[in-house]
Motif scaffolding. Structure first.
Motif, PDB file in Angstrom:
ATOM      1  N   GLU A   1      32.459  41.832  32.163  1.00 50.50           N
ATOM      2  CA  GLU A   1      33.387  42.696  32.895  1.00 50.50           C
ATOM      3  C   GLU A   1      34.815  42.205  32.736  1.00 50.50           C
ATOM      4  O   GLU A   1      35.736  43.001  32.551  1.00 50.50           O
ATOM      5  CB  GLU A   1      33.004  42.746  34.372  1.00 50.50           C
ATOM      6  N   LYS A   2      35.010  40.900  32.803  1.00 52.59           N
ATOM      7  CA  LYS A   2      36.348  40.330  32.659  1.00 52.59           C
ATOM      8  C   LYS A   2      36.910  40.636  31.277  1.00 52.59           C
ATOM      9  O   LYS A   2      38.068  41.030  31.138  1.00 52.59           O
ATOM     10  CB  LYS A   2      36.300  38.823  32.896  1.00 52.59           C
ATOM     11  N   MET A   3      36.075  40.477  30.241  1.00 56.64           N
ATOM     12  CA  MET A   3      36.518  40.736  28.875  1.00 56.64           C
ATOM     13  C   MET A   3      36.911  42.204  28.705  1.00 56.64           C
ATOM     14  O   MET A   3      37.953  42.519  28.118  1.00 56.64           O
ATOM     15  CB  MET A   3      35.400  40.372  27.893  1.00 56.64           C
ATOM     16  N   VAL A   4      36.105  43.114  29.224  1.00 60.29           N
ATOM     17  CA  VAL A   4      36.398  44.540  29.112  1.00 60.29           C
ATOM     18  C   VAL A   4      37.686  44.871  29.852  1.00 60.29           C
ATOM     19  O   VAL A   4      38.537  45.625  29.357  1.00 60.29           O
ATOM     20  CB  VAL A   4      35.212  45.379  29.645  1.00 60.29           C
ATOM     21  N   ARG A   5      37.848  44.311  31.035  1.00 63.23           N
ATOM     22  CA  ARG A   5      39.050  44.553  31.835  1.00 63.23           C
ATOM     23  C   ARG A   5      40.299  44.088  31.078  1.00 63.23           C
ATOM     24  O   ARG A   5      41.292  44.807  30.996  1.00 63.23           O
ATOM     25  CB  ARG A   5      38.897  43.831  33.175  1.00 63.23           C
ATOM     26  N   GLU A   6      40.237  42.889  30.513  1.00 69.55           N
ATOM     27  CA  GLU A   6      41.387  42.355  29.776  1.00 69.55           C
ATOM     28  C   GLU A   6      41.703  43.198  28.553  1.00 69.55           C
ATOM     29  O   GLU A   6      42.865  43.435  28.236  1.00 69.55           O
ATOM     30  CB  GLU A   6      41.117  40.901  29.385  1.00 69.55           C
ATOM     31  N   GLU A   7      40.658  43.669  27.875  1.00 64.97           N
ATOM     32  CA  GLU A   7      40.859  44.522  26.709  1.00 64.97           C
ATOM     33  C   GLU A   7      41.549  45.825  27.113  1.00 64.97           C
ATOM     34  O   GLU A   7      42.454  46.302  26.438  1.00 64.97           O
ATOM     35  CB  GLU A   7      39.512  44.823  26.051  1.00 64.97           C
ATOM     36  N   GLY A   8      41.141  46.385  28.239  1.00 67.58           N
ATOM     37  CA  GLY A   8      41.752  47.622  28.721  1.00 67.58           C
ATOM     38  C   GLY A   8      43.218  47.433  29.050  1.00 67.58           C
ATOM     39  O   GLY A   8      44.059  48.267  28.699  1.00 67.58           O
ATOM     40  N   TYR A   9      43.540  46.326  29.708  1.00 67.73           N
ATOM     41  CA  TYR A   9      44.936  46.052  30.035  1.00 67.73           C
ATOM     42  C   TYR A   9      45.763  45.870  28.768  1.00 67.73           C
ATOM     43  O   TYR A   9      46.877  46.369  28.660  1.00 67.73           O
ATOM     44  CB  TYR A   9      45.064  44.806  30.906  1.00 67.73           C
ATOM     45  N   ALA A  10      45.202  45.158  27.794  1.00 70.04           N
ATOM     46  CA  ALA A  10      45.922  44.881  26.553  1.00 70.04           C
ATOM     47  C   ALA A  10      46.220  46.163  25.782  1.00 70.04           C
ATOM     48  O   ALA A  10      47.244  46.281  25.125  1.00 70.04           O
ATOM     49  CB  ALA A  10      45.117  43.915  25.681  1.00 70.04           C
ATOM     50  N   GLU A  11      45.351  47.155  25.883  1.00 70.02           N
ATOM     51  CA  GLU A  11      45.538  48.394  25.127  1.00 70.02           C
ATOM     52  C   GLU A  11      46.242  49.482  25.943  1.00 70.02           C
ATOM     53  O   GLU A  11      46.373  50.605  25.485  1.00 70.02           O
ATOM     54  CB  GLU A  11      44.189  48.884  24.619  1.00 70.02           C
ATOM     55  N   GLY A  12      46.646  49.149  27.168  1.00 67.23           N
ATOM     56  CA  GLY A  12      47.377  50.108  27.977  1.00 67.23           C
ATOM     57  C   GLY A  12      46.530  51.238  28.509  1.00 67.23           C
ATOM     58  O   GLY A  12      47.022  52.332  28.767  1.00 67.23           O
ATOM     59  N   TYR A  13      45.244  50.996  28.688  1.00 67.31           N
ATOM     60  CA  TYR A  13      44.346  52.011  29.230  1.00 67.31           C
ATOM     61  C   TYR A  13      44.859  52.477  30.590  1.00 67.31           C
ATOM     62  O   TYR A  13      45.352  51.667  31.382  1.00 67.31           O
ATOM     63  CB  TYR A  13      42.934  51.427  29.335  1.00 67.31           C
ATOM     64  N   ASP A  14      44.717  53.762  30.888  1.00 68.31           N
ATOM     65  CA  ASP A  14      45.279  54.301  32.129  1.00 68.31           C
ATOM     66  C   ASP A  14      44.495  53.879  33.363  1.00 68.31           C
ATOM     67  O   ASP A  14      44.837  54.238  34.475  1.00 68.31           O
ATOM     68  CB  ASP A  14      45.407  55.820  32.071  1.00 68.31           C
TER      69      ASP A  14
END
Length: 107
Positions: free
Chosen positions: A45-58
Motif C-alpha cells: 500500500e505504501k509503495m502504491v501510494r508513493e507511486e501515485g503521489y510521484a505521478e500526480g494522481y488526482d
C-alpha cells in the motif's frame, strides 16, 4: 455477538460460541505468517501510494474518495476478502492492471 465483532476482546465474550471464536482469533494472531502478510500488504500500500503521489494522481477525488490512499486501501481490502493476494502485488507493480481492478470492483 455484534459487541464482540465491533471490539474483539475477552471482555466481550458472552457465551461459549463466542469464546471458541476468541480462542481461534488468538491462535491466528500468534501465527508468524499472519504478521508477515500484514506487513507485506502495508508495504505494498505504501509503495502504491508513493507511486501515485510521484505521478500526480488526482487521489480519486474525481470519484468521491478522500484520497488515492483510500481508493487503493479499499481495493486491497476487497482483493484480500476475495483471497486474491497475488493481485494486490500485481496491481502494485502494474498500473494498468490496477486500473482494471478499480473498474472490476467499481472503485
Amino acid at each position: 455477538m455484534l459487541k464482540y465483532i465491533e471490539k474483539t476482546t475477552n471482555n466481550n465474550v458472552t457465551n461459549q460460541d463466542i469464546e471458541s471464536i476468541q480462542q481461534l482469533v488468538e491462535r491466528v494472531k500468534r501465527k508468524k505468517e499472519v504478521g508477515i502478510n500484514y506487513m507485506k500488504s502495508w508495504e505494498i500500500e505504501k509503495m502504491v501510494r508513493e507511486e501515485g503521489y510521484a505521478e500526480g494522481y488526482d487521489g480519486g477525488y474525481s470519484k468521491g474518495y478522500d484520497s488515492g490512499q483510500d481508493r487503493v486501501n479499499l481495493l486491497n481490502a476487497r482483493l484480500s476478502e476475495a483471497g486474491r493476494m497475488a493481485d494486490i502485488v500485481k496491481a502494485a507493480l502494474d498500473k494498468e492492471y490496477q486500473e482494471s481492478l478499480f473498474e472490476e470492483f467499481h472503485l
